[in-house]
Design a protein around this motif. Structure first.
Motif, PDB file in Angstrom:
ATOM      1  N   GLN A 105     -14.638 -57.174 -59.092  1.00  0.00           N
ATOM      2  CA  GLN A 105     -15.184 -57.667 -57.875  1.00  0.00           C
ATOM      3  C   GLN A 105     -16.130 -58.621 -58.313  1.00  0.00           C
ATOM      4  O   GLN A 105     -16.076 -59.853 -57.721  1.00  0.00           O
ATOM      5  CB  GLN A 105     -15.800 -56.622 -56.935  1.00  0.00           C
ATOM      6  CG  GLN A 105     -14.889 -55.842 -56.044  1.00  0.00           C
ATOM      7  CD  GLN A 105     -15.728 -54.798 -55.308  1.00  0.00           C
ATOM      8  OE1 GLN A 105     -17.000 -54.326 -55.584  1.00  0.00           O
ATOM      9  NE2 GLN A 105     -14.948 -54.212 -54.149  1.00  0.00           N
ATOM     10  N   SER A 106     -17.027 -58.411 -59.148  1.00  0.00           N
ATOM     11  CA  SER A 106     -17.967 -59.482 -59.674  1.00  0.00           C
ATOM     12  C   SER A 106     -17.230 -60.758 -60.332  1.00  0.00           C
ATOM     13  O   SER A 106     -17.322 -61.768 -60.090  1.00  0.00           O
ATOM     14  CB  SER A 106     -18.923 -58.925 -60.578  1.00  0.00           C
ATOM     15  OG  SER A 106     -19.695 -57.911 -60.231  1.00  0.00           O
ATOM     16  N   LEU A 107     -16.248 -60.461 -61.214  1.00  0.00           N
ATOM     17  CA  LEU A 107     -15.456 -61.437 -61.749  1.00  0.00           C
ATOM     18  C   LEU A 107     -14.576 -62.201 -60.631  1.00  0.00           C
ATOM     19  O   LEU A 107     -14.488 -63.355 -60.881  1.00  0.00           O
ATOM     20  CB  LEU A 107     -14.532 -60.699 -62.929  1.00  0.00           C
ATOM     21  CG  LEU A 107     -15.054 -60.202 -64.209  1.00  0.00           C
ATOM     22  CD1 LEU A 107     -14.120 -59.590 -65.084  1.00  0.00           C
ATOM     23  CD2 LEU A 107     -15.950 -61.634 -64.972  1.00  0.00           C
ATOM     24  N   ASN A 108     -14.044 -61.461 -59.653  1.00  0.00           N
ATOM     25  CA  ASN A 108     -13.512 -62.249 -58.462  1.00  0.00           C
ATOM     26  C   ASN A 108     -14.274 -63.038 -57.985  1.00  0.00           C
ATOM     27  O   ASN A 108     -13.994 -64.194 -57.596  1.00  0.00           O
ATOM     28  CB  ASN A 108     -12.765 -61.252 -57.731  1.00  0.00           C
ATOM     29  CG  ASN A 108     -11.426 -60.652 -58.386  1.00  0.00           C
ATOM     30  OD1 ASN A 108     -10.868 -61.071 -59.337  1.00  0.00           O
ATOM     31  ND2 ASN A 108     -10.671 -59.618 -57.714  1.00  0.00           N
ATOM     32  N   SER A 109     -15.579 -62.663 -57.980  1.00  0.00           N
ATOM     33  CA  SER A 109     -16.373 -63.595 -57.237  1.00  0.00           C
ATOM     34  C   SER A 109     -16.825 -64.700 -57.805  1.00  0.00           C
ATOM     35  O   SER A 109     -16.702 -65.902 -57.346  1.00  0.00           O
ATOM     36  CB  SER A 109     -17.852 -62.776 -56.794  1.00  0.00           C
ATOM     37  OG  SER A 109     -17.463 -61.825 -56.052  1.00  0.00           O
TER      38      SER A 109
END
Length: 144
Positions: A96-100
């Protein structure tokens, strides 16, 4: 040869008390033999029951050992599952962090980014990240 008269005299010559004593002795011997057989039968039945108790105790011990082994195996698997569920949560958070970050880069740069979807855990309940609540038991609960 003896005449029927002489045979009759010999049986009538016997004392009725001797005949009764003879019958009583035979009956006593018969009763003793019956009692002996009964005691032997009872002893054999008792021996069979003792053997059966020993066998059942051995089987019970083996079953208890198998239950303990299965419980230990279950606890080990449950522990490994808990670790894997924790790793899934951690990796999901990282994704999720990388997608953000990718989404922000896409917005800033204007380039199209291939942002992977995060799987919905509700669509695959066998992959739920929530820990299970194990039933704690041991083989000792079966002992009387």
């Amino acid at each position: 040869m003896s005449s029927p008269q002489s045979q009759q005299n010999s049986t009538s010559d016997e004392d009725p008390h001797q005949v009764m004593d003879h019958k009583r002795k035979r009956r006593m011997l018969s009763n003793r033999e019956s009692a002996r057989k009964s005691r032997m039968k009872k002893q054999k039945h008792l021996d069979d029951l003792i053997t059966q108790v020993t066998q059942l105790k051995t089987e019970n011990s083996q079953i208890m050992s198998q239950i303990d082994n299965a419980t230990q195996h279950y606890m080990k698997m449950d522990s490994e599952n808990t670790i894997l569920r924790t790793q899934v949560l951690e990796l999901t958070d990282r994704l999720q962090s990388l997608n953000s970050v990718l989404f922000i880069m896409e917005e800033v740069s204007g380039l199209a980014m291939d942002i992977p979807e995060i799987p919905d855990p509700l669509l695959k309940p066998w992959q739920l990240p929530c820990p299970s609540h194990p039933i704690m038991a041991s083989a000792d609960i079966f002992q009387c």
